[in-house]
Motif scaffolding. Structure first.
Motif, PDB file in Angstrom:
ATOM      1  N   VAL A  15       0.843  -1.205   0.000  1.00 14.23           N
ATOM      2  CA  VAL A  15       0.000   0.000   0.000  1.00 14.23           C
ATOM      3  C   VAL A  15       0.876   1.252   0.000  1.00 14.23           C
ATOM      4  N   ALA A  16       1.925   1.266   0.822  1.00 15.92           N
ATOM      5  CA  ALA A  16       2.825   2.421   0.858  1.00 15.92           C
ATOM      6  C   ALA A  16       3.510   2.619  -0.489  1.00 15.92           C
ATOM      7  N   GLY A  17       3.900   1.537  -1.145  1.00 16.59           N
ATOM      8  CA  GLY A  17       4.515   1.644  -2.462  1.00 16.59           C
ATOM      9  C   GLY A  17       3.569   2.236  -3.495  1.00 16.59           C
ATOM     10  N   PHE A  18       2.319   1.754  -3.495  1.00 14.38           N
ATOM     11  CA  PHE A  18       1.339   2.313  -4.430  1.00 14.38           C
ATOM     12  C   PHE A  18       1.086   3.791  -4.159  1.00 14.38           C
ATOM     13  N   ILE A  19       1.006   4.161  -2.906  1.00 10.19           N
ATOM     14  CA  ILE A  19       0.783   5.577  -2.565  1.00 10.19           C
ATOM     15  C   ILE A  19       1.962   6.428  -3.022  1.00 10.19           C
ATOM     16  N   LEU A  20       3.190   5.961  -2.798  1.00 18.86           N
ATOM     17  CA  LEU A  20       4.363   6.735  -3.218  1.00 18.86           C
ATOM     18  C   LEU A  20       4.424   6.894  -4.736  1.00 18.86           C
ATOM     19  N   VAL A  21       4.163   5.823  -5.464  1.00 16.78           N
ATOM     20  CA  VAL A  21       4.194   5.899  -6.927  1.00 16.78           C
ATOM     21  C   VAL A  21       3.079   6.812  -7.434  1.00 16.78           C
ATOM     22  N   PHE A  22       1.896   6.685  -6.882  1.00 13.86           N
ATOM     23  CA  PHE A  22       0.774   7.514  -7.302  1.00 13.86           C
ATOM     24  C   PHE A  22       1.048   8.994  -7.039  1.00 13.86           C
ATOM     25  N   THR A  23       1.575   9.314  -5.857  1.00 21.13           N
ATOM     26  CA  THR A  23       1.866  10.724  -5.568  1.00 21.13           C
ATOM     27  C   THR A  23       2.994  11.253  -6.453  1.00 21.13           C
ATOM     28  N   LEU A  25       3.593  10.297  -9.575  1.00 26.17           N
ATOM     29  CA  LEU A  25       3.008  10.522 -10.902  1.00 26.17           C
ATOM     30  C   LEU A  25       2.115  11.755 -10.920  1.00 26.17           C
ATOM     31  N   VAL A  26       1.307  11.928  -9.896  1.00 21.60           N
ATOM     32  CA  VAL A  26       0.434  13.111  -9.825  1.00 21.60           C
ATOM     33  C   VAL A  26       1.273  14.374  -9.682  1.00 21.60           C
ATOM     34  N   GLY A  27       2.312  14.321  -8.845  1.00 21.14           N
ATOM     35  CA  GLY A  27       3.181  15.493  -8.680  1.00 21.14           C
ATOM     36  C   GLY A  27       3.895  15.864  -9.968  1.00 21.14           C
ATOM     37  N   ALA A  28       4.361  14.874 -10.722  1.00 20.44           N
ATOM     38  CA  ALA A  28       5.020  15.158 -11.993  1.00 20.44           C
ATOM     39  C   ALA A  28       4.038  15.751 -12.992  1.00 20.44           C
ATOM     40  N   ARG A  29       2.819  15.275 -12.966  1.00 18.78           N
ATOM     41  CA  ARG A  29       1.795  15.799 -13.895  1.00 18.78           C
ATOM     42  C   ARG A  29       1.407  17.231 -13.550  1.00 18.78           C
ATOM     43  N   LEU A  30       1.292  17.524 -12.258  1.00 13.99           N
ATOM     44  CA  LEU A  30       0.877  18.866 -11.845  1.00 13.99           C
ATOM     45  C   LEU A  30       2.013  19.884 -11.914  1.00 13.99           C
ATOM     46  N   LEU A  31       3.218  19.480 -11.584  1.00 13.99           N
ATOM     47  CA  LEU A  31       4.318  20.431 -11.486  1.00 13.99           C
ATOM     48  C   LEU A  31       5.201  20.490 -12.728  1.00 13.99           C
ATOM     49  N   GLY A  32       5.131  19.487 -13.595  1.00 12.57           N
ATOM     50  CA  GLY A  32       5.996  19.438 -14.763  1.00 12.57           C
ATOM     51  C   GLY A  32       5.525  20.359 -15.871  1.00 12.57           C
ATOM     52  N   PRO A  33       6.462  20.912 -16.641  1.00 11.67           N
ATOM     53  CA  PRO A  33       6.083  21.769 -17.764  1.00 11.67           C
ATOM     54  C   PRO A  33       5.606  20.922 -18.946  1.00 11.67           C
ATOM     55  N   PHE A  34       4.471  21.291 -19.493  1.00  6.12           N
ATOM     56  CA  PHE A  34       3.906  20.578 -20.640  1.00  6.12           C
ATOM     57  C   PHE A  34       3.576  21.570 -21.743  1.00  6.12           C
ATOM     58  N   ALA A  35       4.600  22.176 -22.302  1.00  3.61           N
ATOM     59  CA  ALA A  35       4.403  23.139 -23.372  1.00  3.61           C
ATOM     60  C   ALA A  35       4.522  22.422 -24.712  1.00  3.61           C
ATOM     61  N   LYS A  36       3.598  22.697 -25.606  1.00  2.00           N
ATOM     62  CA  LYS A  36       3.648  22.122 -26.950  1.00  2.00           C
ATOM     63  C   LYS A  36       4.541  23.002 -27.812  1.00  2.00           C
ATOM     64  N   GLU A  37       5.659  22.448 -28.227  1.00  2.00           N
ATOM     65  CA  GLU A  37       6.591  23.165 -29.094  1.00  2.00           C
ATOM     66  C   GLU A  37       6.886  22.316 -30.314  1.00  2.00           C
ATOM     67  N   ARG A  38       7.353  22.970 -31.352  1.00  2.00           N
ATOM     68  CA  ARG A  38       7.697  22.245 -32.564  1.00  2.00           C
ATOM     69  C   ARG A  38       8.898  21.330 -32.342  1.00  2.00           C
ATOM     70  N   GLY A  39       9.813  21.733 -31.461  1.00  2.00           N
ATOM     71  CA  GLY A  39      11.013  20.952 -31.203  1.00  2.00           C
ATOM     72  C   GLY A  39      10.746  19.660 -30.460  1.00  2.00           C
ATOM     73  N   LYS A  40       9.595  19.546 -29.821  1.00  2.00           N
ATOM     74  CA  LYS A  40       9.282  18.314 -29.088  1.00  2.00           C
ATOM     75  C   LYS A  40       8.986  17.147 -30.018  1.00  2.00           C
ATOM     76  N   GLY A  41       8.668  17.439 -31.260  1.00  2.00           N
ATOM     77  CA  GLY A  41       8.287  16.384 -32.181  1.00  2.00           C
ATOM     78  C   GLY A  41       9.438  15.768 -32.954  1.00  2.00           C
ATOM     79  N   VAL A  42      10.645  16.332 -32.829  1.00  2.00           N
ATOM     80  CA  VAL A  42      11.764  15.776 -33.578  1.00  2.00           C
ATOM     81  C   VAL A  42      12.260  14.503 -32.902  1.00  2.00           C
ATOM     82  N   SER A  43      13.027  13.739 -33.652  1.00  2.00           N
ATOM     83  CA  SER A  43      13.484  12.437 -33.142  1.00  2.00           C
ATOM     84  C   SER A  43      14.362  12.571 -31.913  1.00  2.00           C
ATOM     85  N   TYR A  44      15.284  13.525 -31.911  1.00  2.00           N
ATOM     86  CA  TYR A  44      16.219  13.682 -30.810  1.00  2.00           C
ATOM     87  C   TYR A  44      16.068  15.085 -30.250  1.00  2.00           C
TER      88      TYR A  44
END
Length: 120
Positions: A15-23, A25-44
């Motif tokens: 249960v503690a492992g699931f809670i840590l992983v879930f938090t 993932l949620v923290g990365a989704r809420l705090l991470g930058p998700f800007a759509k740029e043209r450079g994000k679509g290139v291979s490298y």
């Protein structure tokens, strides 16, 4: 001892492992930058535009080294627990491990004689 006494620590750790992983993932989704740029679509995404084709041939020697590493890594995984309980095991367990090591040694000797271990 009851069933719950034996498995309660495993349940709490799960249960503690699931809670840590879930938090995480949620923290990365809420705090991470998700800007759509043209450079994000290139291979490298490394700051340089990819020039030429994005296909490169890799020599088979890399794969052979990786497979040999995995073989000897798995050997370590089998030998360590065996060595920990060696004195509690019956005699035939020694001979099983001896055959296992002989087979792996024969594979290493074969690879060595074929020149697989020579890095060119």
């Amino acid at each position: 001892m009851s069933f719950y006494d034996e498995w309660s620590a495993v349940f709490i750790a799960t249960v503690a492992g699931f809670i840590l992983v879930f938090t995480a993932l949620v923290g990365a989704r809420l705090l991470g930058p998700f800007a759509k740029e043209r450079g994000k679509g290139v291979s490298y995404e490394c700051g340089m535009l990819p020039i030429g084709r994005n296909w490169a041939q890799v020599h088979v020697r890399y794969y052979i080294f990786a497979i040999m590493f995995l073989i000897f890594d798995v050997e370590t995984i089998f030998i360590f627990p065996w060595a920990v309980v060696f004195f509690d095991l019956p005699v035939y367990a020694f001979w099983y491990m001896f055959v296992f090591i002989v087979v792996l040694s024969a594979g290493l000797l074969y690879a060595w004689r074929r020149g697989v271990l020579e890095w060119k």
